[in-house]
Design an enzyme around this catalytic site. Structure first.
Site, PDB file in Angstrom:
ATOM      1  N   TYR A 141      -5.851   7.101  -0.704  1.00 22.50           N
ATOM      2  CA  TYR A 141      -7.091   7.777  -1.103  1.00 22.50           C
ATOM      3  C   TYR A 141      -6.845   9.237  -1.487  1.00 22.50           C
ATOM      4  O   TYR A 141      -7.680   9.871  -2.124  1.00 22.50           O
ATOM      5  CB  TYR A 141      -8.135   7.733   0.026  1.00 22.50           C
ATOM      6  CG  TYR A 141      -8.666   6.350   0.327  1.00 22.50           C
ATOM      7  CD1 TYR A 141      -8.337   5.258  -0.472  1.00 22.50           C
ATOM      8  CD2 TYR A 141      -9.503   6.127   1.404  1.00 22.50           C
ATOM      9  CE1 TYR A 141      -8.816   3.997  -0.198  1.00 22.50           C
ATOM     10  CE2 TYR A 141      -9.993   4.854   1.686  1.00 22.50           C
ATOM     11  CZ  TYR A 141      -9.636   3.798   0.883  1.00 22.50           C
ATOM     12  OH  TYR A 141     -10.107   2.544   1.162  1.00 22.50           O
ATOM     13  N   LYS A 191       2.102  -3.027   6.256  1.00 21.76           N
ATOM     14  CA  LYS A 191       2.506  -4.060   5.300  1.00 21.76           C
ATOM     15  C   LYS A 191       3.993  -3.834   5.037  1.00 21.76           C
ATOM     16  O   LYS A 191       4.437  -3.602   3.906  1.00 21.76           O
ATOM     17  CB  LYS A 191       1.646  -3.924   4.027  1.00 21.76           C
ATOM     18  CG  LYS A 191       1.794  -5.055   3.036  1.00 21.76           C
ATOM     19  CD  LYS A 191       1.210  -6.374   3.525  1.00 21.76           C
ATOM     20  CE  LYS A 191       1.491  -7.465   2.497  1.00 21.76           C
ATOM     21  NZ  LYS A 191       1.218  -8.810   3.022  1.00 21.76           N
ATOM     22  N   ASP A 223      -2.573  -8.383   6.563  1.00 28.05           N
ATOM     23  CA  ASP A 223      -3.239  -9.645   6.217  1.00 28.05           C
ATOM     24  C   ASP A 223      -3.391 -10.527   7.453  1.00 28.05           C
ATOM     25  O   ASP A 223      -4.437 -11.138   7.693  1.00 28.05           O
ATOM     26  CB  ASP A 223      -2.489 -10.376   5.089  1.00 28.05           C
ATOM     27  CG  ASP A 223      -0.971 -10.290   5.218  1.00 28.05           C
ATOM     28  OD1 ASP A 223      -0.481  -9.489   6.033  1.00 28.05           O
ATOM     29  OD2 ASP A 223      -0.269 -11.029   4.518  1.00 28.05           O
ATOM     30  N   ASP A 247      -9.772   1.377   6.644  1.00 24.08           N
ATOM     31  CA  ASP A 247     -11.105   1.341   6.031  1.00 24.08           C
ATOM     32  C   ASP A 247     -11.622  -0.097   6.046  1.00 24.08           C
ATOM     33  O   ASP A 247     -12.746  -0.388   6.466  1.00 24.08           O
ATOM     34  CB  ASP A 247     -10.982   1.869   4.589  1.00 24.08           C
ATOM     35  CG  ASP A 247     -12.329   2.101   3.936  1.00 24.08           C
ATOM     36  OD1 ASP A 247     -13.352   1.944   4.617  1.00 24.08           O
ATOM     37  OD2 ASP A 247     -12.351   2.432   2.737  1.00 24.08           O
ATOM     38  N   ASP A 251     -14.343  -1.981   9.035  1.00 23.59           N
ATOM     39  CA  ASP A 251     -15.615  -2.599   8.644  1.00 23.59           C
ATOM     40  C   ASP A 251     -15.657  -4.074   9.053  1.00 23.59           C
ATOM     41  O   ASP A 251     -16.691  -4.578   9.477  1.00 23.59           O
ATOM     42  CB  ASP A 251     -15.852  -2.463   7.131  1.00 23.59           C
ATOM     43  CG  ASP A 251     -16.699  -1.234   6.818  1.00 23.59           C
ATOM     44  OD1 ASP A 251     -16.790  -0.342   7.692  1.00 23.59           O
ATOM     45  OD2 ASP A 251     -17.275  -1.162   5.719  1.00 23.59           O
TER      46      ASP A 251
END
Ligand code: NAD
Length: 355
Positions: A141, A191, A223, A247, A251
């Site tokens: 980001y 990852k 994942d 992020d 959620d």
């Protein structure tokens, strides 16, 4: 030593839920024999209306001098049309920047009495009791980005996931420290089978693990973590991860219990911590006196835990919230058809009575 809390009620239901939390904080601090003071400042739409900007200088100056900051919520349809830098959300980003908060903590815990609100099967939802720590100021980001055109005329776009070692260390340290206050299990999510930034993240976690022999460390690929959050949430105690993964996972974790009005958050850096419920300003119910104050009240518990080092007082608030829910107290958002519905004030009184 007196603790000074800056209050930023913001917009919509913000003022109501902040008022509830102030009552709870005042009562708990009195019970603990700790003095506390408050000052209130403008942020968001209300700040735009009164000063022309979403984060006035006076607010910025006040928050950096506070011991901690408690925020309600900002935003609403009234301010949706303005240019980006004059929107309430710009105030929120400016606030996080001014405070230098780099770690976002979101605890998510199932309450037995509310399992029906979860999208998960009750026997799975019952196991949810975890804390997600998301890196907040680095990664893709904030990395270099570029848009352009290839020689053949095709458009291209590029975002860079960049982390410096110090950025990883400071948030992972938060993870280990938070795990020590809980079940002493830390899952670092990355990852590392694909990304170099993840491989460095994992190396750093392994290096730091030696300093926390009492904490059991696991590594999970993002994942696989996303899958296990909904199939075996009991695998997780504290999860620490970088900005983009955090992020998304935070959620996903937030909906596991099915009750947005109940979830608190803390954003921590080296200075004052910022505490706020995860929900927004709920303009659809603003002014009706029916907002659920528990997410904000639980955010103030996090404030006592992480900013004031008052674990017993934090637990006192969390236990009181658990007790009122066990006793059947419900605001409209968490009530089932036919159940009695409490106002914001009545729910706050119920918590106060259980402290
Ligand atoms: P929202 O979280 O405000 O509301 C979503 C739904 O949940 C609504 O039906 C609302 O009534 C309900 N709800 C939320 N909190 C509740 C509570 N404490 N008690 C009872 N019901 C509650 O999300 P939204 O509608 O997408 O956004 C509304 C405004 O809030 C927008 O302007 C948005 O930009 C802003 N927002 C602010 C923040 C923040 O300040 N951190 C976060 C998210 C959204």
């Amino acid at each position: 030593m007196s603790h000074h809390i800056v209050l930023l009620p913001g917009d919509g239901i913000g003022p109501d839920i902040i008022q509830s939390s102030v009552k709870v904080i005042e009562r708990v601090m009195a019970l603990e024999g700790q003095p506390v003071t408050f000052s209130e400042h403008l942020l968001g739409g209300v700040a735009i209306d009164q000063t022309g900007v979403p984060l006035p200088d006076a607010t910025k100056e006040a928050v950096v001098q506070a011991d901690a900051v408690l925020l309600g919520a900002v935003g609403g349809p009234k301010w949706d049309q303005g240019p980006g830098h004059l929107r309430p959300e710009a105030g929120l980003l400016g606030l996080r920047k001014a405070l230098g908060v780099y770690a976002n903590l979101r605890p998510v815990k199932a309450y037995q009495e509310l399992l029906g609100a979860s999208p998960l099967r009750e026997d799975v939802a019952r196991q949810v009791d975890l804390l997600i720590i998301r890196e907040l100021t680095g990664g893709v980001y904030f990395g270099e980005r570029e848009r352009g055109q290839l020689a053949n005329g095709e458009r291209f776009a590029k975002d860079t996931m960049y982390y410096a070692e110090s950025e990883v260390r400071r948030v992972v340290k938060r993870g280990f420290e938070a795990a020590r206050l809980r079940q002493k299990r830390l899952t670092s999510v990355d990852k590392a089978n694909v990304l170099d930034s993840s491989r460095m993240w994992r190396e750093i976690v392994m290096e730091m693990a030696g300093d926390y022999p009492d904490v059991k460390v696991e590594h999970a690929l993002v994942d696989s973590c996303a899958m296990h959050l909904v199939t075996q949430p009991e695998r997780f105690d504290v999860v620490v991860t970088e900005n983009l993964f955090g992020d998304i996972l935070s959620d996903e974790a937030a909906v596991l219990t099915g009750s947005i009005g109940l979830l608190p958050s803390a954003s921590l850096g080296e200075g004052p911590g910022l505490y706020e419920p995860i929900h927004g300003s709920a303009p659809d119910i603003a002014g009706l006196g029916i907002a659920n104050p528990l997410g904000t009240i639980l955010s103030s518990a996090l404030m006592l835990r992480y900013s004031f080092n008052m674990e017993t007082a934090a637990k006192r608030i969390e236990d009181a919230v658990a007790a009122v829910l066990a006793n059947g107290a419900r605001t409209k958002d968490i009530a089932r058809p036919g159940e009695q519905v409490l106002s914001t004030d009545a729910m706050t009184e119920a918590v106060l009575a259980n402290l």
